[in-house]
Design an enzyme around this catalytic site. Structure first.
Site, mmCIF file in Angstrom:
data_model
loop_
_atom_site.group_PDB
_atom_site.id
_atom_site.type_symbol
_atom_site.label_atom_id
_atom_site.label_comp_id
_atom_site.label_asym_id
_atom_site.label_seq_id
_atom_site.Cartn_x
_atom_site.Cartn_y
_atom_site.Cartn_z
ATOM 1 N N LYS A 16 0.817 -1.196 0.000
ATOM 2 C CA LYS A 16 0.000 0.000 0.000
ATOM 3 C C LYS A 16 0.858 1.256 0.000
ATOM 4 O O LYS A 16 0.375 2.340 -0.310
ATOM 5 C CB LYS A 16 -0.878 0.034 1.276
ATOM 6 C CG LYS A 16 -1.751 -1.166 1.466
ATOM 7 C CD LYS A 16 -2.358 -1.104 2.889
ATOM 8 C CE LYS A 16 -3.001 -2.428 3.224
ATOM 9 N NZ LYS A 16 -3.308 -2.521 4.651
ATOM 10 N N GLY A 17 2.107 1.098 0.411
ATOM 11 C CA GLY A 17 2.964 2.265 0.654
ATOM 12 C C GLY A 17 3.103 3.216 -0.520
ATOM 13 O O GLY A 17 3.287 4.412 -0.350
ATOM 14 N N ASP A 29 7.568 3.461 -2.730
ATOM 15 C CA ASP A 29 7.821 4.467 -1.699
ATOM 16 C C ASP A 29 9.229 4.323 -1.158
ATOM 17 O O ASP A 29 9.956 5.298 -1.025
ATOM 18 C CB ASP A 29 6.771 4.368 -0.573
ATOM 19 C CG ASP A 29 6.605 2.941 -0.063
ATOM 20 O OD1 ASP A 29 7.066 1.998 -0.737
ATOM 21 O OD2 ASP A 29 6.024 2.758 1.020
ATOM 22 N N ASP A 54 14.253 -0.879 0.977
ATOM 23 C CA ASP A 54 14.872 -1.167 2.267
ATOM 24 C C ASP A 54 15.952 -2.220 2.024
ATOM 25 O O ASP A 54 17.067 -1.897 1.646
ATOM 26 C CB ASP A 54 13.735 -1.678 3.166
ATOM 27 C CG ASP A 54 13.990 -1.463 4.631
ATOM 28 O OD1 ASP A 54 15.147 -1.599 5.040
ATOM 29 O OD2 ASP A 54 13.050 -1.163 5.388
ATOM 30 N N LYS A 90 17.148 3.242 1.609
ATOM 31 C CA LYS A 90 18.020 3.145 2.781
ATOM 32 C C LYS A 90 19.262 2.367 2.367
ATOM 33 O O LYS A 90 19.269 1.128 2.454
ATOM 34 C CB LYS A 90 17.316 2.377 3.909
ATOM 35 C CG LYS A 90 16.202 3.121 4.602
ATOM 36 C CD LYS A 90 15.637 2.217 5.701
ATOM 37 C CE LYS A 90 14.602 2.903 6.537
ATOM 38 N NZ LYS A 90 13.949 1.952 7.464
ATOM 39 N N PHE A 126 13.684 3.876 11.617
ATOM 40 C CA PHE A 126 12.263 3.530 11.428
ATOM 41 C C PHE A 126 11.510 4.792 11.030
ATOM 42 O O PHE A 126 11.281 5.671 11.843
ATOM 43 C CB PHE A 126 11.701 2.946 12.721
ATOM 44 C CG PHE A 126 10.436 2.159 12.500
ATOM 45 C CD1 PHE A 126 10.268 0.895 13.032
ATOM 46 C CD2 PHE A 126 9.394 2.687 11.728
ATOM 47 C CE1 PHE A 126 9.098 0.168 12.816
ATOM 48 C CE2 PHE A 126 8.227 1.968 11.506
ATOM 49 C CZ PHE A 126 8.084 0.707 12.056
ATOM 50 N N VAL A 127 11.143 4.868 9.758
ATOM 51 C CA VAL A 127 10.491 6.082 9.274
ATOM 52 C C VAL A 127 9.031 5.828 8.911
ATOM 53 O O VAL A 127 8.657 4.719 8.518
ATOM 54 C CB VAL A 127 11.225 6.679 8.047
ATOM 55 C CG1 VAL A 127 12.550 7.283 8.456
ATOM 56 C CG2 VAL A 127 11.426 5.661 6.935
ATOM 57 N N ARG A 154 0.392 6.799 7.586
ATOM 58 C CA ARG A 154 0.602 6.799 6.130
ATOM 59 C C ARG A 154 0.256 8.139 5.492
ATOM 60 O O ARG A 154 0.798 8.493 4.457
ATOM 61 C CB ARG A 154 -0.254 5.724 5.455
ATOM 62 C CG ARG A 154 0.174 4.289 5.721
ATOM 63 C CD ARG A 154 -0.511 3.369 4.725
ATOM 64 N NE ARG A 154 -0.528 1.971 5.134
ATOM 65 C CZ ARG A 154 0.425 1.087 4.845
ATOM 66 N NH1 ARG A 154 1.473 1.454 4.150
ATOM 67 N NH2 ARG A 154 0.319 -0.168 5.232
HETATM 68 C C1 PRP Z 1 7.483 -1.829 2.060
HETATM 69 C C2 PRP Z 1 7.695 -0.955 0.836
HETATM 70 C C3 PRP Z 1 8.280 -1.897 -0.180
HETATM 71 C C4 PRP Z 1 9.000 -2.921 0.673
HETATM 72 C C5 PRP Z 1 10.454 -2.646 0.623
HETATM 73 O O1 PRP Z 1 6.247 -2.448 1.979
HETATM 74 O O2 PRP Z 1 6.503 -0.377 0.373
HETATM 75 O O3 PRP Z 1 7.301 -2.507 -0.968
HETATM 76 O O4 PRP Z 1 8.553 -2.791 2.023
HETATM 77 O O5 PRP Z 1 11.143 -3.529 1.452
HETATM 78 P P1 PRP Z 1 12.412 -4.349 0.944
HETATM 79 O O6 PRP Z 1 13.279 -3.417 0.142
HETATM 80 O O7 PRP Z 1 13.083 -4.750 2.246
HETATM 81 O O8 PRP Z 1 11.955 -5.523 0.171
HETATM 82 P P2 PRP Z 1 5.573 -3.256 3.189
HETATM 83 O O9 PRP Z 1 5.927 -4.699 3.061
HETATM 84 O O10 PRP Z 1 5.916 -2.585 4.491
HETATM 85 O O11 PRP Z 1 4.019 -3.116 2.855
HETATM 86 P P3 PRP Z 1 3.102 -1.783 2.737
HETATM 87 O O12 PRP Z 1 3.598 -1.016 1.528
HETATM 88 O O13 PRP Z 1 1.704 -2.308 2.552
HETATM 89 O O14 PRP Z 1 3.270 -0.982 4.010
#
Ligand code: PRP
Length: 183
Positions: free
Chosen positions: A47-48, A104, A107, A135, A156-157, A169
């Site tokens: 969803k991000g 978004d 990580d 990051k 943690f952002v 969000r």
């Molecule tokens: C977050 C973000 C990416 C993913 C990145 O989504 O939106 O899709 O993590 O992480 P990575 O680089 O370690 O693979 P999340 O799984 O938190 O779901 P959300 O977008 O629904 O919050």
């Protein structure tokens, strides 16, 4: 919701709403130039990516199409295995399409690296990535990201699509969550 409404939950604002909007305009102009002759399908990862998708797609001046995927990474946060499950797949057929994944944040990079191979295997003409945040210190795999908004420290952002337990969000900027909020 404005950032000052959650002043007690955050330690600092890393990227202000103004910085985000100005970067979005800059990225949109670069994407317009790159895709002007070939067209582009924007793929948002729920969803991000909802906020960056909404703002970036509207800042672009060439016609675009949008589609969405929802994925879940096994072991996320503990032992990221890089194995990803599709919860909602794309509606579009990718054969011959120029695809731009809109994220978004990057990580560990594991979700993206899996997603690129998956979309390429469906016959896309090209698969590129635009991510608002990255990051670098959290990277577990190298992902070739063509357009990046901001590199941020490994903290943690929340905000601008990023959540903690589904909250925060809708903040217009990106902020570091105070550890007392989640401990
Ligand atoms: C977050 C973000 C990416 C993913 C990145 O989504 O939106 O899709 O993590 O992480 P990575 O680089 O370690 O693979 P999340 O799984 O938190 O779901 P959300 O977008 O629904 O919050």
């Amino acid at each position: 919701m404005d950032l000052d409404k959650v002043a007690g939950d955050i330690t600092k604002v890393l990227v202000t709403p103004e910085q985000i909007q100005s970067k979005i305009k800059e990225l949109a102009a670069q994407l317009d130039a790159h895709y002007a002759d070939k067209g582009v399908l924007l793929v948002g990862v729920l969803k991000g990516a909802v906020m960056v998708m909404a703002d970036l797609s509207r800042a672009m001046q060439i016609p675009v199409q949008m589609d969405w995927m929802a994925v879940s990474s096994y072991g996320h946060g503990t032992q990221s295995s890089g194995v990803v499950r599709i919860l909602k797949d794309l509606d579009a057929d990718l054969i011959g399409r120029h695809v731009l994944i809109v994220e978004d944040i990057i990580d560990s990079g594991l979700t993206l690296s899996w997603l690129i191979s998956n979309l390429e295997a469906r016959g896309a003409a090209s698969v590129e990535i635009v991510a608002l945040l990255r990051k670098p210190e959290a990277a577990k795999v190298d992902v070739n990201v063509r357009w990046i908004g901001f590199d941020i420290p490994n903290e943690f952002v929340v905000g601008y699509g990023l959540d903690y337990a589904e909250n925060y969000r809708t903040l217009p900027g990106v902020a570091v969550l105070d550890p007392k909020t989640y401990s």
